[in-house]
Design a protein around this motif. Structure first.
Motif, PDB file in Angstrom:
ATOM      1  N   GLY A 160    -153.114  96.612 -22.172  1.00  0.00           N
ATOM      2  CA  GLY A 160    -151.879  97.355 -21.939  1.00  0.00           C
ATOM      3  C   GLY A 160    -150.664  96.633 -22.484  1.00  0.00           C
ATOM      4  O   GLY A 160    -150.577  95.410 -22.416  1.00  0.00           O
ATOM      5  N   ASN A 161    -149.721  97.382 -23.057  1.00  0.00           N
ATOM      6  CA  ASN A 161    -148.501  96.778 -23.586  1.00  0.00           C
ATOM      7  C   ASN A 161    -147.274  97.155 -22.754  1.00  0.00           C
ATOM      8  O   ASN A 161    -146.153  97.022 -23.190  1.00  0.00           O
ATOM      9  N   ASP A 162    -147.515  97.648 -21.548  1.00  0.00           N
ATOM     10  CA  ASP A 162    -146.439  98.005 -20.629  1.00  0.00           C
ATOM     11  C   ASP A 162    -146.596  97.171 -19.365  1.00  0.00           C
ATOM     12  O   ASP A 162    -147.701  96.712 -19.061  1.00  0.00           O
ATOM     13  N   GLY A 163    -145.511  96.961 -18.626  1.00  0.00           N
ATOM     14  CA  GLY A 163    -145.553  96.085 -17.455  1.00  0.00           C
ATOM     15  C   GLY A 163    -146.673  96.389 -16.493  1.00  0.00           C
ATOM     16  O   GLY A 163    -147.517  95.540 -16.201  1.00  0.00           O
ATOM     17  N   LEU A 164    -146.749  97.628 -16.007  1.00  0.00           N
ATOM     18  CA  LEU A 164    -147.774  98.000 -15.036  1.00  0.00           C
ATOM     19  C   LEU A 164    -149.161  97.894 -15.644  1.00  0.00           C
ATOM     20  O   LEU A 164    -150.087  97.339 -15.041  1.00  0.00           O
ATOM     21  N   TYR A 165    -149.324  98.434 -16.843  1.00  0.00           N
ATOM     22  CA  TYR A 165    -150.641  98.449 -17.471  1.00  0.00           C
ATOM     23  C   TYR A 165    -151.088  97.045 -17.878  1.00  0.00           C
ATOM     24  O   TYR A 165    -152.278  96.749 -17.905  1.00  0.00           O
ATOM     25  N   THR A 166    -150.149  96.171 -18.163  1.00  0.00           N
ATOM     26  CA  THR A 166    -150.502  94.781 -18.446  1.00  0.00           C
ATOM     27  C   THR A 166    -151.091  94.127 -17.201  1.00  0.00           C
ATOM     28  O   THR A 166    -152.094  93.405 -17.279  1.00  0.00           O
ATOM     29  N   LEU A 167    -150.485  94.386 -16.052  1.00  0.00           N
ATOM     30  CA  LEU A 167    -150.981  93.824 -14.796  1.00  0.00           C
ATOM     31  C   LEU A 167    -152.362  94.391 -14.452  1.00  0.00           C
ATOM     32  O   LEU A 167    -153.229  93.667 -13.959  1.00  0.00           O
ATOM     33  N   LEU A 168    -152.570  95.670 -14.729  1.00  0.00           N
ATOM     34  CA  LEU A 168    -153.891  96.261 -14.502  1.00  0.00           C
ATOM     35  C   LEU A 168    -154.926  95.622 -15.422  1.00  0.00           C
ATOM     36  O   LEU A 168    -156.068  95.367 -15.012  1.00  0.00           O
ATOM     37  N   GLY A 169    -154.522  95.361 -16.660  1.00  0.00           N
ATOM     38  CA  GLY A 169    -155.422  94.692 -17.597  1.00  0.00           C
ATOM     39  C   GLY A 169    -155.784  93.294 -17.126  1.00  0.00           C
ATOM     40  O   GLY A 169    -156.933  92.851 -17.262  1.00  0.00           O
ATOM     41  N   GLN A 170    -154.812  92.579 -16.551  1.00  0.00           N
ATOM     42  CA  GLN A 170    -155.068  91.246 -16.019  1.00  0.00           C
ATOM     43  C   GLN A 170    -156.038  91.313 -14.834  1.00  0.00           C
ATOM     44  O   GLN A 170    -156.933  90.465 -14.693  1.00  0.00           O
ATOM     45  N   THR A 171    -155.880  92.329 -13.986  1.00  0.00           N
ATOM     46  CA  THR A 171    -156.779  92.499 -12.840  1.00  0.00           C
ATOM     47  C   THR A 171    -158.206  92.767 -13.306  1.00  0.00           C
ATOM     48  O   THR A 171    -159.169  92.171 -12.809  1.00  0.00           O
ATOM     49  N   LEU A 172    -158.347  93.658 -14.287  1.00  0.00           N
ATOM     50  CA  LEU A 172    -159.681  93.968 -14.810  1.00  0.00           C
ATOM     51  C   LEU A 172    -160.271  92.769 -15.545  1.00  0.00           C
ATOM     52  O   LEU A 172    -161.487  92.553 -15.519  1.00  0.00           O
TER      53      LEU A 172
END
Length: 579
Positions: free
Chosen positions: A173-185
């Motif tokens: 993800g290249n957006d704040g929320l989606y970046t955090l979701l990517g880090q979680t996954l």
């Protein structure tokens, strides 16, 4: 013999006639072909127009049917293919969408995104990761699809190349929320490959930066508990519950820890991991104004993992809010009784039935579930249902039961005090209602809805007028486009005799909420006080048009009848009093 010869000669003659065309015959044939083509073109355009209009008006089934029909003759148009597959997925028919995609020409597939993404999803679901990756080589113009494709590719190569896969997922993800979701996954992937230390380190960072997801908290707390750190795990779960809310997976894990029977970490397949990625990435859309569009991606998530009940529940919520309640009800009924999401799904089911007008079924579902589980959330859902049906006495009693249990456990939920305060106010018990509203505001001091309700309660009773006015003004500053709060401020000025000021706010309130009978009624009252009698009658008539409450409708009719009589008297005697 003669008969055989006759038949043969006749056949040759007919064949000869069939192969010799005159210019006139050619023109007839050309005209027939042109007519056929014209009919086909007209039918194609008509089908396209119906499909497009259906899509624009949220008629998902009509759109799916007509785009699919159009695809039979126009399968080389990428835009038509995109819309067709999207529409079929939107109504949850994943297998049909896959079949339609497989029939598309390769050039069309390559020029689309939804069909290509779907074929990759289906390949992963069948364990064909190489086939899935072959669908992901063409660049993506849609950033959201690109993010989903990166997650899909990451899970497809995780077993063979963990380092590359984790990096790809963490940077999906290249957006704040989606970046955090990517880090979680990415942390989930590390745990999946046995790197528990790395997974815990990543999840700890996410916790510290307040990037809390139920998936991440559940994974970290489970690893803590399995490492013998049960108290720390329970603290994590309790903090999430108080700051974010209750979640079925975290409630289940809490019970596991308290019972001393914590299940081991789950190892995800490529399909299950990809399903989680699609579910998490789509979840934020379900809470925004996307209609039933998120259903497309939830459908793909459930195709990847048919047991992903969290996705089914949120998918059903999307359908419910898009007024596709029959579909929502059917989907919720597929969540099995042994699922940790079953109880909360029953609460959703009860509300979907209520919104569908099936009130008795809704109450039955809630009560039967409560008997089976004695679940706090279901008890709250039952109270809300009773309140929505005007059964405030039963609702107040049920809210009180939950509040008493919470207080005994040292927990205080402002939403329950606010809801009980509303029930008590409607029952005419203002002092205890006022106490509840004050408690709710103390627990959540910046909520404009609480401020408005309490301030309006004072104003409407003619008490604490200035304090009520100040409270409503503060609420409106926090929520300036809220019709109900704007109405409250107008009504406050009305009660204080500031009629011109009242009209200013009440007219604004009717612009923000043009079909709320109480607001229209208030504006009519304000118009009457300044002598604008015809306009007052017009607003009362509008209020009567939208009102469904028998008592309210009777009061409006009395105002209209009395207002007309007083208007006639005003022509002789001057300014009338308020009816």
């Amino acid at each position: 013999m003669w008969r055989s010869v006759f038949i043969s000669v006749s056949g040759l003659a007919l064949a000869a006639c069939a192969t010799v065309n005159t210019p006139s015959d050619n023109r007839l044939l050309e005209n027939a072909e042109a007519a056929t083509k014209l009919r086909t073109d007209i039918e194609t355009l008509s089908t396209y127009a119906i499909a497009k209009y259906a899509g624009l008006t949220e008629d998902s089934y009509t759109a799916a049917r007509n785009y699919s029909r159009l695809l039979r003759t126009v399968d080389d148009d990428p835009w038509i293919a995109e819309q067709a597959i999207f529409s079929v997925l939107r109504i949850g028919e994943v297998d049909r969408a896959i079949t339609l995609s497989e029939k598309l020409p390769s050039a069309t597939i390559e020029a689309t995104e939804i069909p290509r993404l779907l074929l990759a999803v289906d390949a992963v679901s069948r364990g064909k990761t190489t086939d899935a990756l072959s669908q992901l080589t063409t660049p993506w113009s849609n950033d959201y699809h690109a993010m989903l494709a990166r997650s899909l590719a990451a899970w497809a190569i995780l077993e063979d190349d963990p380092e590359t896969a984790i990096s790809l997922q963490q940077n999906a993800g290249n957006d704040g929320l989606y970046t955090l979701l990517g880090q979680t996954l990415g942390a989930l992937m590390k745990a999946n490959t046995g790197d528990l230390e790395g997974a815990r380190s990543d999840l700890s960072v996410l916790w510290d930066v307040n990037a809390k997801t139920a998936l991440g908290v559940e994974l970290e707390a489970r690893m803590m508990a399995l490492a013998g750190e049960e108290e720390l795990a329970l603290q994590r779960l309790q903090t999430f519950r108080s700051e974010v809310g209750r979640h079925p997976a975290l409630i289940a894990l809490t019970q596991e820890i308290e019972q001393g029977s914590v299940a081991p970490l789950r190892r995800y397949t490529a399909a299950e991991g990809t399903a989680l990625a699609f579910y998490l990435a789509t979840s934020p859309q379900a809470n925004q104004t996307y209609g039933d569009v998120p259903a497309v991606y939830f459908a793909m998530a459930v195709h990847l993992d048919p047991n992903l009940d969290a996705a089914k529940a949120l998918w059903a919520d999307t359908l419910d809010h898009a007024n596709r309640r029959v579909d929502a009800i059917a989907l919720l009924k597929t969540i099995p009784e042994n699922s940790i999401h079953h109880t909360s799904a029953q609460g959703q089911l009860a509300w979907a039935l209520r919104r569908e007008g099936r009130d008795q079924e809704a109450l039955t579902i809630a009560r039967e579930t409560l008997v089976q589980t004695d679940n706090r959330n279901i008890r709250v859902q039952l109270a809300d249902l009773l309140q929505s049906l005007g059964r405030d006495g039963e609702a107040e009693e049920t809210f009180t039961q939950v509040i008493d249990e919470d207080e005994a456990n040292g927990e205080y939920d402002w939403r329950l005090y606010f809801a009980r305060g509303g029930a008590r106010e409607r029952l005419g018990a203002w002092p205890p209602a006022e106490d509840d509203l004050k408690t709710a505001m103390n627990l959540n001091p910046s909520d404009p809805t609480i401020m408005n309700y309490l301030g309006y309660g004072w104003i409407d009773r003619g008490i604490n007028l200035q304090e009520g006015l100040d409270l409503i003004e503060q609420a409106l500053r926090l929520s300036p486009n809220n019709g109900a709060i704007t109405d409250s401020l107008g009504w406050a000025h009305y009660k204080m005799g500031n009629y011109d000021r009242a009209i200013f706010y009440l007219e604004r309130a009717t612009e923000l909420a043009p079909d709320v009978p109480e607001i229209l009624d208030h504006l009519g009252d304000a118009y009457w006080q300044v002598g604008r009698f015809k306009e007052a009658g017009f607003q009362w008539e509008r209020a009567l048009k939208y009102s469904t409450d028998a008592e309210e409708r009777n009061q409006l009719r009395q105002k209209l009848d009395g207002g007309i009589a007083l208007l006639q008297a005003a022509n002789e005697d001057g300014m009338p009093s308020y009816p």
